[in-house]
Scaffold this active site. Sequence first.
Site, PDB file in Angstrom:
ATOM      1  N   GLY A   8      13.001  -6.066 -16.264  1.00 28.10           N
ATOM      2  CA  GLY A   8      12.515  -5.688 -17.590  1.00 28.10           C
ATOM      3  C   GLY A   8      13.218  -6.439 -18.701  1.00 28.10           C
ATOM      4  O   GLY A   8      13.411  -5.929 -19.805  1.00 28.10           O
ATOM      5  N   GLY A  11      11.841  -6.727 -22.354  1.00 29.60           N
ATOM      6  CA  GLY A  11      11.646  -5.517 -23.138  1.00 29.60           C
ATOM      7  C   GLY A  11      12.634  -5.374 -24.271  1.00 29.60           C
ATOM      8  O   GLY A  11      13.472  -6.253 -24.526  1.00 29.60           O
ATOM      9  N   GLN A  12      12.572  -4.214 -24.944  1.00 33.60           N
ATOM     10  CA  GLN A  12      13.389  -4.000 -26.134  1.00 33.60           C
ATOM     11  C   GLN A  12      14.884  -4.059 -25.824  1.00 33.60           C
ATOM     12  O   GLN A  12      15.643  -4.750 -26.495  1.00 33.60           O
ATOM     13  CB  GLN A  12      13.051  -2.653 -26.774  1.00 33.60           C
ATOM     14  N   ASP A  34      11.151 -10.214 -15.216  1.00 35.59           N
ATOM     15  CA  ASP A  34      10.190  -9.315 -15.849  1.00 35.59           C
ATOM     16  C   ASP A  34       8.850  -9.555 -15.172  1.00 35.59           C
ATOM     17  O   ASP A  34       8.624 -10.611 -14.578  1.00 35.59           O
ATOM     18  CB  ASP A  34      10.104  -9.590 -17.350  1.00 35.59           C
ATOM     19  N   TYR A 140       7.321  10.729 -19.181  1.00 38.42           N
ATOM     20  CA  TYR A 140       8.503   9.873 -19.320  1.00 38.42           C
ATOM     21  C   TYR A 140       9.767  10.678 -19.058  1.00 38.42           C
ATOM     22  O   TYR A 140      10.657  10.256 -18.312  1.00 38.42           O
ATOM     23  CB  TYR A 140       8.522   9.259 -20.719  1.00 38.42           C
TER      24      TYR A 140
END
Length: 323
Positions: A8, A11-12, A34, A140
């Site tokens: 990932g 991502g942020q 990713d 989540y």
Amino acid sequence: MKRILVTGAAGQIGTELTQSLVGRYGPGRVLATDIRDPALWASRCAAEQLDCLDIDALRNTVTRFGATAIHHLSAILSATAEADPVRAYRINMNGLVNVLEVAAEAGCRVFVPSSIAAFGPGTPRDPAPQSALQRPTTMYGVTKVAGELLCDYFHSRFGVDARGLRFPGLISYAAPPGGGTTDYAIEIFHAALREGRYTCFLRADTRMDMMYMPDAIRAVIEVMEAPPEGLTHRNAFNVTAMQFTPDELAAAIRSHVPGFRIDYDPDPLRQSIADSWPSRLDDSEAREQWGWRHEYDLPDMVTDMFRGLNEQLAREGALAAGR
């Protein structure tokens, strides 16, 4: 010798964590992965496309790179997860199980971020203690609680040194929002610079726990480097930095953008998610066990966000002029 694989990485969190790891350990010791094509996001180190749901590809990548640690950041975030909860469960849980299984085989230390979303309406709101009732009302949150338990299980059953942090909302200028309930606290800065106004999808008085990304990145590195014998919890430490409402953030922004205007049009889904979370985490265990301390408060964060965004806009303008 540390060799760190990041999933990932586009991502942020992954964008900034990868850069910090490269700066700390060297480009040859970090592999950014990713599911997206690395040609679109690759940073200063080696980068590959990797789907964590493909355990054979994951195993081969870990073996070939000789990874000693995996920072597993691949996940579907809160608001996006509610749009397709079954897909979110499959990606968040199956990807994590694969990472933990491969880590057990390869002897890798693992970092897995958890979230304030792991708590629910039954948790004390201010503050939420390190150990408390966890009955989240979002998919989540469900995957984060299950992920914490899986990390504990793989540690006790297979000896995997799995560590994690329960993050509050994270704010950053380096990467776009990723579909979380706290995304307003990033979007508002872009809107302030480009339009001088912003319509917030949460109520004006919605107080939420937040952290600036440099603090979050430092927390990841510090907890991963902490001596294991000092970690009572080891996994899912509460960490926090600041708490504010959209109205309070707007007021801080006006010190940099006079005349900035904020309107409110609450989104029922994201508002209900925000209302289900604690307004503050109790991070005393992290402070005692591995010396966690945040550095950025609201005024410092706002100042640095505008510095970073103005530099980005200047670069974009220079590129456009050079075309």
